[in-house]
Structures are given as structure tokens and as C-alpha cells.
Write a protein that holds these residues in place. Structure first.
Motif, short mmCIF file in Angstrom:
data_model
loop_
_atom_site.label_atom_id
_atom_site.label_comp_id
_atom_site.label_asym_id
_atom_site.label_seq_id
_atom_site.Cartn_x
_atom_site.Cartn_y
_atom_site.Cartn_z
N GLY A 193 115.60 53.03 -57.40
CA GLY A 193 116.62 54.08 -57.24
C GLY A 193 116.32 54.98 -56.04
O GLY A 193 116.03 54.51 -54.94
N GLU A 194 116.39 56.28 -56.27
CA GLU A 194 116.26 57.24 -55.16
C GLU A 194 114.88 57.19 -54.51
O GLU A 194 114.71 57.63 -53.37
N GLU B 92 129.89 60.65 -52.87
CA GLU B 92 128.88 61.49 -53.53
C GLU B 92 128.34 62.51 -52.52
O GLU B 92 128.66 62.47 -51.34
N VAL B 93 127.53 63.41 -53.01
CA VAL B 93 127.05 64.53 -52.20
C VAL B 93 125.69 64.25 -51.56
O VAL B 93 124.92 63.50 -52.15
N HIS C 90 127.22 57.41 -46.44
CA HIS C 90 128.45 58.07 -46.89
C HIS C 90 129.53 58.09 -45.79
O HIS C 90 130.68 57.72 -46.05
N TRP D 271 122.42 58.66 -48.71
CA TRP D 271 123.17 59.58 -47.86
C TRP D 271 123.62 58.97 -46.53
O TRP D 271 124.71 59.26 -46.06
N TRP E 91 114.76 55.69 -51.04
CA TRP E 91 115.37 56.23 -49.83
C TRP E 91 115.27 57.74 -49.68
O TRP E 91 115.25 58.25 -48.56
N ASP F 106 127.50 46.33 -53.62
CA ASP F 106 126.13 46.88 -53.67
C ASP F 106 125.19 45.83 -53.12
O ASP F 106 125.32 44.63 -53.45
N ALA G 186 128.76 55.88 -53.59
CA ALA G 186 127.60 56.57 -54.18
C ALA G 186 126.34 55.86 -53.69
O ALA G 186 125.46 55.48 -54.44
N GLU H 76 124.09 45.43 -45.51
CA GLU H 76 124.36 46.88 -45.63
C GLU H 76 125.73 47.31 -45.10
O GLU H 76 126.16 48.42 -45.37
N GLY I 252 122.41 54.46 -59.86
CA GLY I 252 122.43 55.45 -60.93
C GLY I 252 123.75 56.19 -61.00
O GLY I 252 124.46 56.16 -62.02
N MET I 253 124.13 56.80 -59.92
CA MET I 253 125.32 57.67 -59.96
C MET I 253 126.61 56.86 -59.84
O MET I 253 127.60 57.14 -60.52
N ASN J 272 130.21 67.40 -58.59
CA ASN J 272 130.42 67.49 -60.04
C ASN J 272 130.10 68.88 -60.60
O ASN J 272 130.68 69.30 -61.61
#
Ligand SMILES: NC(=O)c1ccc[n+]([C@@H]2O[C@H](COP(=O)([O-])OP(=O)(O)OC[C@H]3O[C@@H](n4cnc5c(N)ncnc54)[C@H](O)[C@@H]3O)[C@@H](O)[C@H]2O)c1
Length: 463
Positions: free
Chosen positions: A236-237, A165-166, A148, A145, A240, A96, A142, A124, A74-75, A194
Motif C-alpha cells: 500500500g502507501e 483523491e487528495v 492524480h 499522488w 510510495w 490498476d 485513487a 503505469e 486501499g482507498m 471526504n
């Protein structure tokens, strides 16, 4: 890793932290040494790093920024789209583990008349191969978490700048690790917050730089977003993010609220987070949602969560300013980041956005922010309003990507840097520690090692 294996792995790491490992969970990834989950009190300092640099990093200018993206869901996909609109970039590689999505995003690049990117994502950790083999200036992650820090570290040790990303990290040790690698390899490691670039937040920054709010003394902010449907999604999210709610209790997503507040308070550039206290409400929202939305025999009804539905953290800065920070993602509610900034001469209150400035606004009354926007809109928004139209989250995502690329191309310090990434991300493990210890205060590590008192304030940015 499957949804359940990921959560087992997280759970196991948490159990290792608590000293009760060996309960039959799956193998822990080699990338996550168990020590990463040790007590943050033990990790307040890293004396082995020596002093922080006297000046913020300005790397050599880059004519064409060659980028590799890791995680284009997504992001990540939204960032790729933004980058394709920017001058002076080349998307060289995509990585990805979802090959269909990777191909889809690659097709946008080709449709844009560009060369097909190199493709990674065999497993991964294939981003390591990408960082080792590709000629890149910037690696942009992105991913979920947990990836990252490994991606940023691999990028920097292979001579590339990193953007993430955050949140950038969620253990104190990993926050230090990002600082360590950025200093050692002289690379940028930027957390892409952002919300620092959203129009109301930037107007508040502008008002505060112009002195209209007086001295800033207090702020209230947070991430208040009903994510129940997203957390339970099968894509998506949903694959995870929910797992973190099973093993962690604190503020899991502090940076959207805190980023803009840190900017107006000159955190790392004149002030510093000093300590925090945190407490969490009971955990009910996800359990209740599962019970209402899944049939009796559905495995998600049996999941257990520990994340308190509303986490409240209070941060005090070295200069005595106070910040109320909230995390609220499991209950029915409209979206908000609160965004209240209060100074000796005025106050801005978000959601809905309104202002009161002494001498300018009618006594004791709010003014709609739109009444002041023509005059006090941040110059960057005036410059980029048209270009950002249609980009993610009302245009702010485009502006953040624009600024990153511009700083890299011009060889300037980035607006956000690794010290900001560490100072904001570390709120997560510290809040977890405080919640687990009857809300005891805990010091925020000084990742700048005293340099916060001398690094220059962030200027009013232009396009
Ligand atoms: N700034 C914002 O407004 C905002 C909004 C949403 C998400 N986010 C952040 O963006 C990140 C991604 O979130 P999302 O919503 O795009 O999630 P997502 O699940 O849609 O995308 C993640 C992608 O990463 C891929 N991936 C997972 N592990 C990988 C690995 N090891 N190597 C390569 N690819 C891998 C997945 O296949 C997926 O395509 C998170 O950190 C999240 O917090 C930020």
C-alpha cells in the motif's frame, strides 16, 4: 516503478528544480516535465487562460453514471464498494498496475450481480488507453499522488468528468493545469475531500450557516496522524508515500484539515486564500523509527528524509480571516484534525468535539457536541445516516460519493469543484517554498481570477 526507483525519480526531479541534475538517477517519467517543479512565484498567474466562467459548471444530467476507476488499492477499493451501493451507476472499467488487486476488486463487482468490468493496468500509463477507449462519464483516481493530474487530464481531454483523491496536485503548475483542462473541456474535476462530509465538520458548517457562531474569524486545522508504520510498510502507501518525505519539506497533505474550514469560510465563494507563511520543525521521526525497527543492515536505515516532522502554515484570507494549518505524520501521537472554528458568537473545538455558543452554553464552559447534535446535526447526515452505516471513515466516504453521483445525475454544480481542488492543493508547493525561504510570505494564486467574489455560497445540502 519500484519503491526505490520512484524515490530516485522524485529526487531527480527535485534536483532538477535545484539545477543540479545529472547525478545518475533514473529516467524521469515523460508525464512529468521538469518545468513542473519550477518556482511557484513564477506561476502566480496564467493570463493566457482569460476570465473564469461567470457561473460554476453544471454539466448535462447523466441518467446512469458510467465509471472507470484508476488505482483500486486501499482507498480506491473503498470507493468502489461505496459506488456499488449507489443508485444510477455502472462500474465499467478498472485500471490498476497490481493485477491481483484489480482482479479482487473486479470480483466484488461480479459478486454484486453486475457485468465484469474491462480491465486495464498493463503499465503505469494504461489509464490513457482506458480514457481513450471506454465509454465513460467519470474517471475516478485513487492512485499515488504523482498520478492524480495525469489521470484527470487524460479523462477530461477524452470527454470524461474527473474525480481524484487528495491532494489533487502538488505543484502550482499542475493546479493551474487542472483548472485549464476543466474549463477547456467543460468537465468537472472534483477533489474528493471526504473530511468535508464528516459529521462534526458538517455540524460546524450547519451551525455557521445558521449564524450561531457569528462571523467566522479564525480556524485551526490539520492532519495529525502517526503514519510511521504505514510509511514503512511493504504494501500500500508504504510503496510510495515515504519517498515524498525524502525530497519535500512542507505541508504534504493539507486538504483534510483545510477542506471543512474552507467551506465555513466560503473560500472561492465570497472569500479567498490571499497569502501564507510556513515553517517546519526538524526531521527526526522517520529516522528514529527506522533505527528502532530495522536490523543494522536494513537499507531503510540508510534512507535520508527532509520532511520536517511538524509543519505549521498560517494562511490569511482576503477578508482578513486567519487559518493555522498543521501537518504532523512522523511522530507518536493520537489522531487529530484539530478542527477549531471561531466566530464572533461562538467556537467549535474538535478532538474531542465540543462547542461554546454565547447565550446558549454555560458561561466560559464547553458543551459536548453530542448535547447539541440532535438539534444541529447537518440535514445530510440525518438523511443518510442509515445508508452510510459501515462505510469507510465512519460513513463520510459514502456521503461524499453519494453527493458526487447525485450532482452528476441531476446536472448540478458539484459540491467541490476544480477551483477548490487547486486552492487547497496549492498550499503544498507554496508551503514548501516558504519553508525553503525562511518562512517568507507567498501569495496564493487566484484560480478563480476574481470570480470568488461573485460565485454563490455552498448551500446547506440535502440527500
Ligand atoms: N481521503 C482519505 O481519507 C484517504 C485515505 C487514504 C488515502 N487517500 C488517498 O488515496 C490515494 C491512494 O491511497 P491508498 O491509501 O489507496 O494507496 P494504495 O497504495 O493502497 O493504493 C494505490 C493503488 O494505485 C495503484 N497504482 C499505482 N500507480 C498506478 C498507475 N499508474 N495506474 C494504475 N494504478 C496505479 C497501486 O497498485 C495501488 O493499488 C492517495 O492519493 C491518498 O492520498 C485518501
Amino acid at each position: 516503478m519500484s519503491d526505490i526507483n520512484r524515490s530516485k525519480s522524485l529526487a531527480r526531479r527535485q534536483l532538477l528544480k535545484l539545477g543540479v541534475a545529472g547525478l545518475g538517477f533514473g529516467a524521469t517519467s515523460e508525464l512529468y516535465p521538469d518545468e513542473a517543479f519550477s518556482d511557484p512565484v513564477q506561476q502566480q498567474q496564467r493570463p493566457d487562460l482569460g476570465p473564469a466562467p461567470a457561473k460554476l459548471l453544471a454539466a448535462d444530467p447523466i441518467d446512469i453514471v458510467r465509471v472507470g476507476f484508476v488505482g483500486v488499492g486501499g482507498m480506491g477499493g473503498a470507493h468502489v464498494r461505496n459506488f456499488l451501493k449507489l443508485e444510477g451507476i455502472e462500474v465499467v472499467a478498472l485500471c490498476d498496475i497490481d493485477s491481483a488487486r484489480n482482479q479482487e476488486v473486479a470480483s466484488w463487482i461480479v459478486e454484486d450481480g453486475r457485468t465484469h468490468p474491462s480491465m486495464y493496468g498493463r503499465d503505469e500509463t494504461d489509464f490513457i488507453r482506458m480514457c481513450e477507449t471506454e465509454d465513460l462519464d467519470l474517471v475516478f483516481t485513487a492512485t499515488p499522488w504523482e498520478w492524480h493530474v495525469p489521470v484527470c487530464v487524460s479523462a477530461m481531454e477524452n470527454g470524461k468528468h474527473a474525480a481524484t483523491e487528495v491532494p489533487a496536485a502538488y505543484t502550482t503548475e499542475d493546479c493551474w493545469k487542472l483548472v485549464e483542462y476543466a474549463e477547456k473541456y467543460q468537465k468537472h474535476c472534483v477533489m474528493m475531500e471526504n473530511c468535508n462530509y464528516d459529521r462534526p465538520e458538517m455540524m460546524v458548517f450547519h451551525l455557521s450557516r445558521l449564524g450561531l457562531l457569528g462571523d467566522i474569524l479564525h480556524a485551526e486545522c490539520g492532519y495529525l496522524h502517526d503514519l510511521r508504520e504505514i510509511k514503512f510498510s511493504e504494501a500500500g502507501e508504504g510503496l510510495w508515500r515515504r519517498a515524498h518525505s525524502m525530497v519535500r519539506n512542507g505541508n504534504l497533505y493539507p486538504t483534510h484539515g483545510l477542506g471543512p474550514v474552507a467551506n465555513v469560510m466560503d473560500i472561492n465563494r465570497g472569500d479567498q486564500f490571499e497569502y501564507l507563511v510556513s515553517m517546519s520543525s526538524p526531521s527526526r521521526g522517520l529516522q528514529d523509527w527506522a533505527m528502532s525497527n530495522f536490523p543494522d543492515d536494513h537499507p531503510k536505515r540508510r534512507e535520508q528524509y527532509v520532511l520536517g516532522d511538524v509543519n505549521t502554515t498560517m494562511i490569511r484570507t482576503v477578508r482578513g480571516r486567519t487559518i493555522y494549518l498543521s501537518h504532523d505524520t512522523n511522530l507518536p501521537r493520537p489522531y487529530s484534525r484539530i478542527h477549531m472554528v471561531q466566530g464572533t458568537k461562538g467556537v467549535f473545538q474538535g478532538y474531542p468535539h465540543r462547542v461554546h455558543i454565547e447565550g446558549l452554553s454555560p458561561g466560559h464552559e464547553w458543551q459536548d457536541w453530542m448535547e447539541l447534535r440532535d438539534e444541529y446535526d447537518h440535514p445530510l447526515w440525518k438523511d443518510l445516516e442509515e445508508q452510510s452505516d459501515g462505510a469507510g471513515h465512519g460513513g463520510m466516504d459514502f456521503i461524499e460519493d453519494y453527493r458526487l453521483v447525485k450532482c452528476l445525475r441531476e446536472g448540478r454544480p458539484t459540491d467541490m469543484n476544480v477551483y477548490d481542488a487547486a486552492a487547497m492543493s496549492v498550499v503544498t508547493p507554496l508551503s514548501e517554498w516558504s519553508v525553503a525561504n525562511r518562512s517568507r510570505p507567498i501569495d496564493v494564486p487566484d484560480f478563480t481570477r476574481g470570480k470568488w467574489a461573485q460565485w454563490p455560497k455552498l448551500e446547506i445540502l440535502r440527500a
